[in-house]
Design a protein around this motif. Structure first.
Motif, short mmCIF file in Angstrom:
data_model
loop_
_atom_site.label_atom_id
_atom_site.label_comp_id
_atom_site.label_asym_id
_atom_site.label_seq_id
_atom_site.Cartn_x
_atom_site.Cartn_y
_atom_site.Cartn_z
N TYR A 87 -14.62 30.10 -4.89
CA TYR A 87 -15.68 30.46 -5.82
C TYR A 87 -15.11 31.32 -6.92
CZ TYR A 87 -18.52 29.06 -1.84
OH TYR A 87 -19.05 28.36 -0.81
N LYS A 88 -15.70 31.19 -8.09
CA LYS A 88 -15.26 32.03 -9.19
C LYS A 88 -16.41 32.93 -9.60
CE LYS A 88 -12.93 32.40 -13.42
NZ LYS A 88 -12.96 33.82 -13.02
N LEU A 89 -16.11 34.18 -9.80
CA LEU A 89 -17.15 35.14 -10.19
C LEU A 89 -17.42 35.00 -11.69
CD1 LEU A 89 -18.82 37.52 -8.98
CD2 LEU A 89 -17.10 39.01 -9.94
N VAL B 140 -10.16 37.51 -3.48
CA VAL B 140 -8.69 37.48 -3.47
C VAL B 140 -8.11 38.02 -4.78
CG1 VAL B 140 -8.45 35.63 -1.79
CG2 VAL B 140 -8.68 35.06 -4.20
N GLY B 141 -8.97 38.48 -5.66
CA GLY B 141 -8.47 39.09 -6.89
C GLY B 141 -8.75 38.23 -8.10
N THR B 142 -8.73 38.84 -9.28
CA THR B 142 -8.98 38.21 -10.58
C THR B 142 -10.24 37.35 -10.60
OG1 THR B 142 -7.66 36.21 -10.18
CG2 THR B 142 -6.51 38.10 -11.09
N GLY B 143 -11.26 37.77 -9.84
CA GLY B 143 -12.54 37.06 -9.93
C GLY B 143 -12.65 35.84 -9.06
N PHE B 144 -11.64 35.57 -8.23
CA PHE B 144 -11.72 34.42 -7.35
C PHE B 144 -12.10 34.85 -5.94
CE2 PHE B 144 -9.01 32.39 -10.57
CZ PHE B 144 -9.75 31.23 -10.74
N TYR B 145 -12.99 34.06 -5.35
CA TYR B 145 -13.42 34.34 -3.97
C TYR B 145 -13.16 33.10 -3.14
CZ TYR B 145 -15.82 38.51 -5.61
OH TYR B 145 -16.08 39.73 -6.14
N VAL B 146 -12.70 33.29 -1.92
CA VAL B 146 -12.37 32.16 -1.07
C VAL B 146 -13.13 32.28 0.24
CG1 VAL B 146 -10.53 30.99 0.20
CG2 VAL B 146 -10.06 31.94 -2.05
N GLU B 147 -13.72 31.15 0.66
CA GLU B 147 -14.40 31.15 1.93
C GLU B 147 -13.37 31.04 3.04
OE1 GLU B 147 -17.99 28.80 2.11
OE2 GLU B 147 -17.60 28.41 4.21
N LYS B 148 -13.46 31.95 4.00
CA LYS B 148 -12.49 31.97 5.09
C LYS B 148 -13.23 32.13 6.41
CE LYS B 148 -8.57 34.24 2.81
NZ LYS B 148 -7.51 33.32 3.23
N GLU C 288 1.08 45.28 3.82
CA GLU C 288 1.79 45.29 2.55
C GLU C 288 1.69 46.67 1.89
OE1 GLU C 288 0.65 41.80 0.24
OE2 GLU C 288 1.16 42.95 -1.54
N ASN D 20 -13.14 26.22 0.30
CA ASN D 20 -14.16 26.55 -0.70
C ASN D 20 -13.71 27.74 -1.53
OD1 ASN D 20 -15.98 24.57 0.02
ND2 ASN D 20 -16.83 25.83 1.68
N ARG E 114 -3.10 31.23 -16.56
CA ARG E 114 -3.18 32.66 -16.86
C ARG E 114 -1.82 33.33 -16.71
NH1 ARG E 114 -7.78 35.69 -13.71
NH2 ARG E 114 -8.79 33.68 -13.48
N PHE F 26 -5.95 38.03 6.74
CA PHE F 26 -5.76 38.33 5.32
C PHE F 26 -5.75 39.84 5.08
CE2 PHE F 26 -7.85 39.29 1.24
CZ PHE F 26 -7.01 38.65 0.35
N ILE G 228 -16.80 35.32 2.76
CA ILE G 228 -16.20 35.01 1.47
C ILE G 228 -15.40 36.22 1.02
CG2 ILE G 228 -16.68 34.50 -0.94
CD1 ILE G 228 -19.08 32.89 0.03
N VAL H 253 -2.96 36.11 -6.16
CA VAL H 253 -3.96 35.05 -6.03
C VAL H 253 -3.26 33.70 -5.88
CG1 VAL H 253 -5.87 33.89 -7.16
CG2 VAL H 253 -5.64 36.34 -7.36
N GLU I 227 -1.41 40.85 -9.88
CA GLU I 227 -2.65 40.42 -9.26
C GLU I 227 -2.73 38.90 -9.25
OE1 GLU I 227 -6.07 42.13 -11.08
OE2 GLU I 227 -7.42 41.39 -9.52
#
Lengths: 125, 155
Positions: free
Chosen positions: A56-58, B91-99, B114, A54, A78, B107, B88, A42, A38
């Protein structure tokens, strides 16, 4: 005779314990591997982004804006941690496997011993 | 994930007990693989749903139209899209990307593709495993039958 039986039982109990330990280790290894996948995804995704993107982190239920460099660093860190953990778990798995292999030969030896003794008592009887 | 055949073992040389052990192992493997297969399918369906949502929900067609935003499953408030160009993406592991919507579509399409490749690989592995299982089951059945015959002959 009872002596050998007891020893055999103790050995097989220990063997069982090692097997469960092995199972647990393998499971955590698999979990780490999926986390690695995973994070790799990323990382790849970040590599294809502009610097101004931009990100963002959850955090809990909210999205916090983050610098790209910061986010990339976080993911790299990580990944490094996960690689190390995988190495550690792999080593653990190998150790336990070696141990259980050694124990298995010992069990087999104890078994043949018990059989020989059983045969002898039969002959004597 | 497929393990190449390390060595060929003649199934006929194995005892009935060993054969049932092999069968059990194959059964377990097959179950695990089919589970993974279903999970991949579900993930793919989810990505497809995202694609559909972008196409119908966030296009310029939806600009200015009022929407209802779910706050809970039973409570909605009226609203309108502030931005029909960007989304938004998780993309995984808690990260979000504005696209941009086009990038997001790309994407998700890449993700679906895949997964498609993974599904194909997995399918061939599953087929191979079920073939193995069938062979083992056949040998096992013959073994049981001949054992029954032998027992009948001696009786």
């Amino acid at each position: 005779m009872a002596d050998v039986q007891q020893r055999l039982q103790a050995l097989s109990e220990e063997y069982q314990k090692l097997q469960t330990e092995l199972q647990n280790n393998i499971q955590s290894g698999q979990k780490l591997e999926s986390q690695r996948q995973e994070n790799k995804g990323v990382q790849k995704e970040f590599a294809g982004l502009d610097d101004g993107a931009n990100i963002y982190k959850l955090v809990g239920p909210v999205l916090l804006k983050q610098d790209k460099t910061e986010a990339v660093m976080a993911v790299d860190g990580r990944l490094e941690f996960i690689e190390n953990e995988i190495k550690r778990v792999d080593k653990q798995i190998k150790d336990v496997q070696d141990k259980s292999d050694a124990l298995r030969t010992e069990i087999i030896r104890a078994q043949t011993e018990a059989q020989e003794q059983g045969a002898q008592t039969q002959v004597a009887a | 994930m497929s393990s190449p055949k390390g060595q060929q073992i003649d199934l006929a040389s194995l005892s009935t007990q060993q054969l049932s052990q092999v069968k059990k192992q194959l059964d377990d493997e097959l179950e695990h693989l089919t589970n993974s297969f279903q999970q991949l399918r579900a993930a793919q369906a989810k990505f497809r749903e995202c694609l559909r949502s972008i196409a119908t929900g966030v296009s310029s067609k939806a600009d200015g139209k009022p929407i209802l935003v779910p706050l809970t499953t039973s409570l909605y408030v009226p609203g309108k899209l502030a931005d029909t160009e960007h989304v938004i993406v998780d993309v995984g592991t808690g990260f979000y990307v504005e696209k941009s919507t086009t990038d997001a579509t790309k994407f998700y399409e890449a993700k679906v593709k895949e997964l498609e490749a993974n599904l194909k690989d997995l399918q061939s592995i599953i087929e191979q495993k079920s073939n193995n299982l069938r062979v083992v089951e056949d040998v096992l059945r013959q073994r049981v039958l001949s054992a029954g015959n032998a027992a009948a002959a001696t009786a």
